[in-house]
Scaffold this motif. Structure first.
Motif, PDB file in Angstrom:
ATOM      1  N   THR A 212      32.971  41.394 -17.101  1.00  0.00           N
ATOM      2  CA  THR A 212      33.293  42.793 -17.383  1.00  0.00           C
ATOM      3  C   THR A 212      34.126  43.395 -16.258  1.00  0.00           C
ATOM      4  O   THR A 212      35.091  44.125 -16.507  1.00  0.00           O
ATOM      5  CB  THR A 212      31.999  43.602 -17.581  1.00  0.00           C
ATOM      6  N   LEU A 213      33.770  43.093 -15.015  1.00  0.00           N
ATOM      7  CA  LEU A 213      34.550  43.579 -13.874  1.00  0.00           C
ATOM      8  C   LEU A 213      35.963  43.013 -13.902  1.00  0.00           C
ATOM      9  O   LEU A 213      36.946  43.741 -13.703  1.00  0.00           O
ATOM     10  CB  LEU A 213      33.868  43.197 -12.561  1.00  0.00           C
ATOM     11  N   LEU A 214      36.074  41.718 -14.140  1.00  0.00           N
ATOM     12  CA  LEU A 214      37.375  41.053 -14.086  1.00  0.00           C
ATOM     13  C   LEU A 214      38.345  41.576 -15.132  1.00  0.00           C
ATOM     14  O   LEU A 214      39.565  41.531 -14.938  1.00  0.00           O
ATOM     15  CB  LEU A 214      37.208  39.545 -14.270  1.00  0.00           C
ATOM     16  N   ALA A 215      37.825  42.061 -16.253  1.00  0.00           N
ATOM     17  CA  ALA A 215      38.683  42.502 -17.360  1.00  0.00           C
ATOM     18  C   ALA A 215      39.240  43.900 -17.176  1.00  0.00           C
ATOM     19  O   ALA A 215      40.065  44.341 -17.986  1.00  0.00           O
ATOM     20  CB  ALA A 215      37.895  42.437 -18.672  1.00  0.00           C
ATOM     21  N   ALA A 216      38.829  44.617 -16.134  1.00  0.00           N
ATOM     22  CA  ALA A 216      39.287  45.994 -15.942  1.00  0.00           C
ATOM     23  C   ALA A 216      40.810  46.059 -15.853  1.00  0.00           C
ATOM     24  O   ALA A 216      41.461  45.182 -15.282  1.00  0.00           O
ATOM     25  CB  ALA A 216      38.670  46.589 -14.682  1.00  0.00           C
ATOM     26  N   ARG A 217      41.375  47.113 -16.406  1.00  0.00           N
ATOM     27  CA  ARG A 217      42.826  47.278 -16.391  1.00  0.00           C
ATOM     28  C   ARG A 217      43.366  47.562 -14.994  1.00  0.00           C
ATOM     29  O   ARG A 217      44.530  47.284 -14.703  1.00  0.00           O
ATOM     30  CB  ARG A 217      43.234  48.399 -17.341  1.00  0.00           C
ATOM     31  N   ALA A 218      42.547  48.147 -14.131  1.00  0.00           N
ATOM     32  CA  ALA A 218      42.944  48.403 -12.745  1.00  0.00           C
ATOM     33  C   ALA A 218      41.690  48.364 -11.885  1.00  0.00           C
ATOM     34  O   ALA A 218      40.680  48.999 -12.220  1.00  0.00           O
ATOM     35  CB  ALA A 218      43.651  49.747 -12.610  1.00  0.00           C
ATOM     36  N   ILE A 219      41.747  47.617 -10.787  1.00  0.00           N
ATOM     37  CA  ILE A 219      40.603  47.462  -9.883  1.00  0.00           C
ATOM     38  C   ILE A 219      41.026  47.910  -8.490  1.00  0.00           C
ATOM     39  O   ILE A 219      42.054  47.456  -7.968  1.00  0.00           O
ATOM     40  CB  ILE A 219      40.111  46.003  -9.822  1.00  0.00           C
ATOM     41  N   TYR A 220      40.217  48.777  -7.889  1.00  0.00           N
ATOM     42  CA  TYR A 220      40.469  49.268  -6.540  1.00  0.00           C
ATOM     43  C   TYR A 220      39.291  48.893  -5.641  1.00  0.00           C
ATOM     44  O   TYR A 220      38.122  49.022  -6.033  1.00  0.00           O
ATOM     45  CB  TYR A 220      40.657  50.786  -6.546  1.00  0.00           C
ATOM     46  N   LEU A 221      39.617  48.464  -4.427  1.00  0.00           N
ATOM     47  CA  LEU A 221      38.601  48.084  -3.446  1.00  0.00           C
ATOM     48  C   LEU A 221      38.929  48.765  -2.127  1.00  0.00           C
ATOM     49  O   LEU A 221      39.696  48.238  -1.317  1.00  0.00           O
ATOM     50  CB  LEU A 221      38.566  46.564  -3.275  1.00  0.00           C
ATOM     51  N   PRO A 222      38.398  49.971  -1.886  1.00  0.00           N
ATOM     52  CA  PRO A 222      38.605  50.618  -0.591  1.00  0.00           C
ATOM     53  C   PRO A 222      37.626  50.064   0.452  1.00  0.00           C
ATOM     54  O   PRO A 222      36.417  49.973   0.200  1.00  0.00           O
ATOM     55  CB  PRO A 222      38.320  52.093  -0.886  1.00  0.00           C
ATOM     56  N   LEU A 223      38.157  49.682   1.610  1.00  0.00           N
ATOM     57  CA  LEU A 223      37.351  49.120   2.689  1.00  0.00           C
ATOM     58  C   LEU A 223      37.714  49.800   3.996  1.00  0.00           C
ATOM     59  O   LEU A 223      38.859  50.230   4.186  1.00  0.00           O
ATOM     60  CB  LEU A 223      37.596  47.613   2.829  1.00  0.00           C
ATOM     61  N   SER A 224      36.760  49.853   4.919  1.00  0.00           N
ATOM     62  CA  SER A 224      37.056  50.394   6.249  1.00  0.00           C
ATOM     63  C   SER A 224      36.209  49.665   7.286  1.00  0.00           C
ATOM     64  O   SER A 224      35.109  49.196   6.999  1.00  0.00           O
ATOM     65  CB  SER A 224      36.759  51.900   6.305  1.00  0.00           C
ATOM     66  N   GLY A 225      36.764  49.547   8.476  1.00  0.00           N
ATOM     67  CA  GLY A 225      36.045  48.942   9.586  1.00  0.00           C
ATOM     68  C   GLY A 225      36.386  47.476   9.796  1.00  0.00           C
ATOM     69  O   GLY A 225      36.725  46.754   8.865  1.00  0.00           O
ATOM     70  N   GLU A 226      36.282  47.050  11.060  1.00  0.00           N
ATOM     71  CA  GLU A 226      36.641  45.685  11.421  1.00  0.00           C
ATOM     72  C   GLU A 226      35.717  44.654  10.783  1.00  0.00           C
ATOM     73  O   GLU A 226      36.157  43.568  10.397  1.00  0.00           O
ATOM     74  CB  GLU A 226      36.618  45.534  12.948  1.00  0.00           C
ATOM     75  N   ARG A 227      34.437  44.971  10.656  1.00  0.00           N
ATOM     76  CA  ARG A 227      33.502  43.979  10.116  1.00  0.00           C
ATOM     77  C   ARG A 227      33.790  43.696   8.646  1.00  0.00           C
ATOM     78  O   ARG A 227      33.793  42.537   8.217  1.00  0.00           O
ATOM     79  CB  ARG A 227      32.061  44.462  10.317  1.00  0.00           C
ATOM     80  N   LYS A 228      34.073  44.735   7.881  1.00  0.00           N
ATOM     81  CA  LYS A 228      34.396  44.500   6.474  1.00  0.00           C
ATOM     82  C   LYS A 228      35.765  43.838   6.328  1.00  0.00           C
ATOM     83  O   LYS A 228      35.976  43.037   5.416  1.00  0.00           O
ATOM     84  CB  LYS A 228      34.310  45.799   5.681  1.00  0.00           C
ATOM     85  N   ARG A 229      36.692  44.158   7.225  1.00  0.00           N
ATOM     86  CA  ARG A 229      37.990  43.477   7.180  1.00  0.00           C
ATOM     87  C   ARG A 229      37.799  41.978   7.415  1.00  0.00           C
ATOM     88  O   ARG A 229      38.442  41.151   6.750  1.00  0.00           O
ATOM     89  CB  ARG A 229      38.945  44.066   8.216  1.00  0.00           C
ATOM     90  N   ALA A 230      36.900  41.607   8.319  1.00  0.00           N
ATOM     91  CA  ALA A 230      36.658  40.188   8.569  1.00  0.00           C
ATOM     92  C   ALA A 230      36.048  39.508   7.343  1.00  0.00           C
ATOM     93  O   ALA A 230      36.414  38.376   7.001  1.00  0.00           O
ATOM     94  CB  ALA A 230      35.738  40.027   9.784  1.00  0.00           C
ATOM     95  N   VAL A 231      35.127  40.197   6.667  1.00  0.00           N
ATOM     96  CA  VAL A 231      34.533  39.645   5.449  1.00  0.00           C
ATOM     97  C   VAL A 231      35.602  39.498   4.373  1.00  0.00           C
ATOM     98  O   VAL A 231      35.668  38.475   3.673  1.00  0.00           O
ATOM     99  CB  VAL A 231      33.380  40.548   4.959  1.00  0.00           C
ATOM    100  N   PHE A 232      36.450  40.508   4.242  1.00  0.00           N
ATOM    101  CA  PHE A 232      37.533  40.444   3.265  1.00  0.00           C
ATOM    102  C   PHE A 232      38.475  39.280   3.559  1.00  0.00           C
ATOM    103  O   PHE A 232      38.844  38.519   2.656  1.00  0.00           O
ATOM    104  CB  PHE A 232      38.295  41.766   3.270  1.00  0.00           C
ATOM    105  N   ASP A 233      38.868  39.124   4.824  1.00  0.00           N
ATOM    106  CA  ASP A 233      39.773  38.026   5.179  1.00  0.00           C
ATOM    107  C   ASP A 233      39.169  36.675   4.823  1.00  0.00           C
ATOM    108  O   ASP A 233      39.863  35.776   4.333  1.00  0.00           O
ATOM    109  CB  ASP A 233      40.097  38.078   6.675  1.00  0.00           C
ATOM    110  N   GLN A 234      37.881  36.529   5.046  1.00  0.00           N
ATOM    111  CA  GLN A 234      37.219  35.272   4.695  1.00  0.00           C
ATOM    112  C   GLN A 234      37.203  35.075   3.183  1.00  0.00           C
ATOM    113  O   GLN A 234      37.438  33.973   2.680  1.00  0.00           O
ATOM    114  CB  GLN A 234      35.791  35.255   5.250  1.00  0.00           C
ATOM    115  N   ALA A 235      36.936  36.159   2.442  1.00  0.00           N
ATOM    116  CA  ALA A 235      36.894  36.061   0.980  1.00  0.00           C
ATOM    117  C   ALA A 235      38.257  35.704   0.408  1.00  0.00           C
ATOM    118  O   ALA A 235      38.342  35.128  -0.684  1.00  0.00           O
ATOM    119  CB  ALA A 235      36.402  37.381   0.390  1.00  0.00           C
TER     120      ALA A 235
END
Length: 262
Positions: A212-235
């Motif tokens: 259901t998530l994947l089928a969305a017409r537009a997906i936004y992911l707001p992130l902030s902070g170095e720790r979440k940026r590191a998790v995002f980079d790994q993902a």
């Protein structure tokens, strides 16, 4: 004026560019700070909602709870558009009663569905719950709650027009928690909603399923902070159920728009 989003490519992030069906990269939108992120993302979402209403006469918006989106909600609820044609639901909800401090639904009604956005239609996952805490519920009771939610959501105009996700430092998104009981079904189910019982967070949850998530017409992911940026980079490196956000980044039908603030 909002700067255009740009593809996240190896030279920018030092990782392999993610793709949707190996065709389109996710998109990276750098922001100077969280205030700019909230303000300009609200404008973007309002434009998308107007476009959906113009195209289909209505719009379906799913948002995430928690503290992270509060600034965005404060900006978005002031946007002038035909909110009476917008249906708002959650990407996931904790199995707690209405009014509970941990209720995402209560938070969304109090923080988003105010001012201009008060005219929007609110679609909860449930209206009543078993009397005992969710930690005491059997899997059969959770199945019944998920089944009821699926019946309530069946008539909505799927797919989602807009989906605003969050991400935890354990790489969960919505309530797709790594290694949690119920995760496998939530990743594969053809139903809209499934239950998950995270070991690392309180309360059983209902969550929109990965398809259901994947089928969305537009997906936004707001992130902030170095720790979440590191998790995002790994993902970004590979899709893995050990990092559920990576499944969204790599498999969404439309490129995920990732808005990054320091």
């Amino acid at each position: 004026m909002m700067q255009p989003v740009t593809p996240l490519v190896p030279s920018q992030a030092g990782v392999t560019a993610g793709t949707a069906a190996d065709a389109s990269p996710w998109l990276l939108r750098p922001c100077q700070d969280t205030a700019q992120q909230a303000r300009e993302l609200a404008l973007e979402l309002a434009d998308r909602l107007r476009a959906a209403i113009d195209a289909r006469g209505q719009a379906l918006l799913a948002v995430s709870g928690g503290k992270s989106p509060l600034a965005l909600f404060a900006e978005l609820r002031r946007q002038e558009l035909a909110w009476d044609r917008v249906t708002v639901l959650l990407a996931d909800e904790r199995c707690v009663p209405d009014g509970h401090p941990d209720s995402n639904g209560t938070l969304v009604r109090e923080q988003l569905l105010q001012e201009c956005a008060a005219a929007a239609r609110w679609q909860p996952f449930f209206t009543t719950l078993p009397s005992q805490p969710s930690s005491d519920w059997s899997e059969a009771e959770l199945d019944c709650l998920a089944d009821s939610a699926n019946q309530q959501l069946a008539a909505l105009p799927w797919p989602l027009d807009l989906l605003v996700l969050g991400m935890g430092e354990d790489a969960h998104t919505a309530s797709l928690f790594p290694a949690a009981p119920g995760l496998a079904r939530a990743l594969e189910s053809e139903q809209r909603v499934a239950w998950v019982r995270p070991a690392t967070a309180p309360h059983a949850r209902l969550t929109l399923t990965l398809p259901t998530l994947l089928a969305a017409r537009a997906i936004y992911l707001p992130l902030s902070g170095e720790r979440k940026r590191a998790v995002f980079d790994q993902a970004c490196r590979a899709a893995s159920a050990e990092a559920p956000i990576s499944l969204v980044l790599h498999r969404a039908l439309q490129p995920v728009q990732v808005w990054l603030a320091p």
